[in-house]
Design a protein around this motif. Sequence first.
Motif: not given
Lengths: 303, 245
Positions: B3-8, B13-15, B54-56
Motif C-alpha cells: 500500500q502506497i499512501n501519498d508518497v512524495h 530539491s527536485l521532486k 519526502m512525504e507519505g
Amino acid sequence: MGFDYNSLLAFIIFGVTIGVVYGIVALGISLIYSGLDIVHFAHGEMYMFGAFFGLVLAHNVGIPYPIALIGAMIMTAILGMVVERVFYRRLTRAGGGYTVAGMGMIICGFGMSVALVNVAYFIWGAEAEPFRANLDYIPRLTFPGDIKVPESYVLTAIISVALMAALHYFLRHTKTGLAVRAVAHNKDIAYLMGINVPLMISLIFGLACGLAAAAGVLIGPMQSVQVEMGYLMLMKAFAAAVVGGFGSLPGAIIGGIMVGVFENLGAAYISPSHKDIYAFLLLILVLMFKPSGLLGVEAKVKA
Amino acid sequence: MLQINDVHAGYGSLKILRGINMQVPAGEIVTLLGGNGTGKSTLLKAVSGLLPLMEGEVLFDGVDISKMKPHRRMRLGLVQVTQAKEAYPAMTVEENLVLGAYTRRDRAGTLADLEWVYEFFPVLRERRKQLSGTLSGGEVQMLVIGRGLMAKPKMLMLDEPSAALAPKVVLEIFANINRIAKTGVTVLVVEQNVRMALILAQYGYIIRDGVIMIEGEAKKLISDPAVKDSFLGGSVANTSRALRN
C-alpha cells in the motif's frame, strides 16, 4: 670480472620477498578502490599503526610473534573501520555515496594521514624502534649458490602468500565474499539482493587495513618501526597498484613483486642511494606503454 | 499486500513523485504504466528503499516500511527485480542466482529453489558457468527474474522486463511472469509496453509527471479511449491469443 649470477639471484629473491609485502599493501588499496571508489591516502598510516601495534604486542605485552601479527591485524582492522565509519562515511552523505564523493574524499584521506601520523608521534615518539622478533624456529633457507635467506624473509614470504590465498578464497568461494564483490560492483543492486551494504563497506575497510597491518608487522623485523614509515610505503604500494592495474587484485600482487625486484636490482647495479626512485621509474615505464597497468581494464564498467 | 499512501519523493530539491496512491492486493498482478521520465523508476526506488521518501508512507503486509533500509525491506519478502542490464556481468549465472538467495539460511531450500529456477528457465542451466555479461538480452532478463525468485519473495517488483527485447522474447518473459504469479507471488510490473502489461495484469495504474492519471481494471483500461489515445497501438487480440498459447 665475470658477471655474478648468484648475487643477481639473491637480489631477485630479496626483491620478491619485499615485493610481496608491497603487494599486500597494494592489495588493500586496490580492495578499497574497487569496493568504494576511493583512493585511500591514509593507507600508509594503517601500515605504520599495524607495525606499532605488532611491536607493542610482541615487546611490551610479550606475546609470540605470529600471535602478535594476528592481534595487530585485528586492532588495525578495527581502527580502519572506526576511521571509515566516523569520518569518511559522513562525506558520502553529502555526495550521494562513495562513488561521487570524489575530491572531498581525497582531501579527507590526506588529512587523515597527517592526523594519524601526529597521533602516533604523541603515543610513540619520533624515535625509530627496532623490532626484534624471536624467529629461531623458522628454518633458514639456503638457495643454490650459497644464498642464505634470513628467517624474517622466509616468514614474510610464507605469511604473505597465505594471506593472499586466504583473501582469494574468501572473495571467490564464500557467500560473504560474493556479497563483497556485489557491493564493489554496484551498491544499489547489492541492497536489492538484501545485502547489508554499510556492513560490507566496513568489512572491506577492515580487511584492507588488516592487510596493511600484516605488512607492517612483517617489515618490522627487517627494518625498524617508526612514525614516518607509512609515507614511503604508501608511495610504493601505489606504484605497485598502478603498475599492476588499479583496482585489480592479482595486478596488485604482480605489481608489488615487480616494484620489489626492480628496486633491488636498481639499488644493486645502478646506485643504492637512490633506492626509492626505482619504483617510480618502473611506474613511468609501465604507464608509457600500457596506461591502464598490466592487468587493468580500460575503465571500470558500471551498470 | 503493498500500500502506497501519498508518497512524495525525488532527488535533492527536485521532486518527482507528487502524491502517489497505489495498492497491490495479495496474489494479483498489478501494472504501473508510463513513458520515460514519468516517475516509474523513482517510485520503485522509493518502495524498495533506495530513495528516501519526502512525504507519505509505504506499507507492506500491514507493516510501515517507510523508514527501513533496502536490505531490511527485501528480507520481509518485498523483492525488486532489477533492470536486465543490472545483472552482475563479471559473475557467472549461478553466482548471480546464489546472490539472489543471499539472505536465506536454509541451504536445502535454496538448492531446491535453484533447481526450480533452472526448470523455469532451462537456458540458465545450460549457461550456468558462463559470465552473465555474455548472455543475450532475453537471457539476462530471465536471469534477473530468476535471481529475484531465489529470494523466495512474497511480492516481486519488475522494472521494465520488456525493455530492449524482441517481441517474441517479450512474450516468453511475460508468459513466465504469469506462471510466477500462479505460484502465489504477488507481482507489480512497471512497464512501457502498455498493451502487453494490461493483458498480463488484473489492475493498472498510469503515471504521468509524478501523479497517477488513470487507474482501473486492466480489461477496462485496454478499451479506455483515454489510455488508448496516449499509449495503445496494434492489435490487442493478437497478443492476447499469443500469450495464452
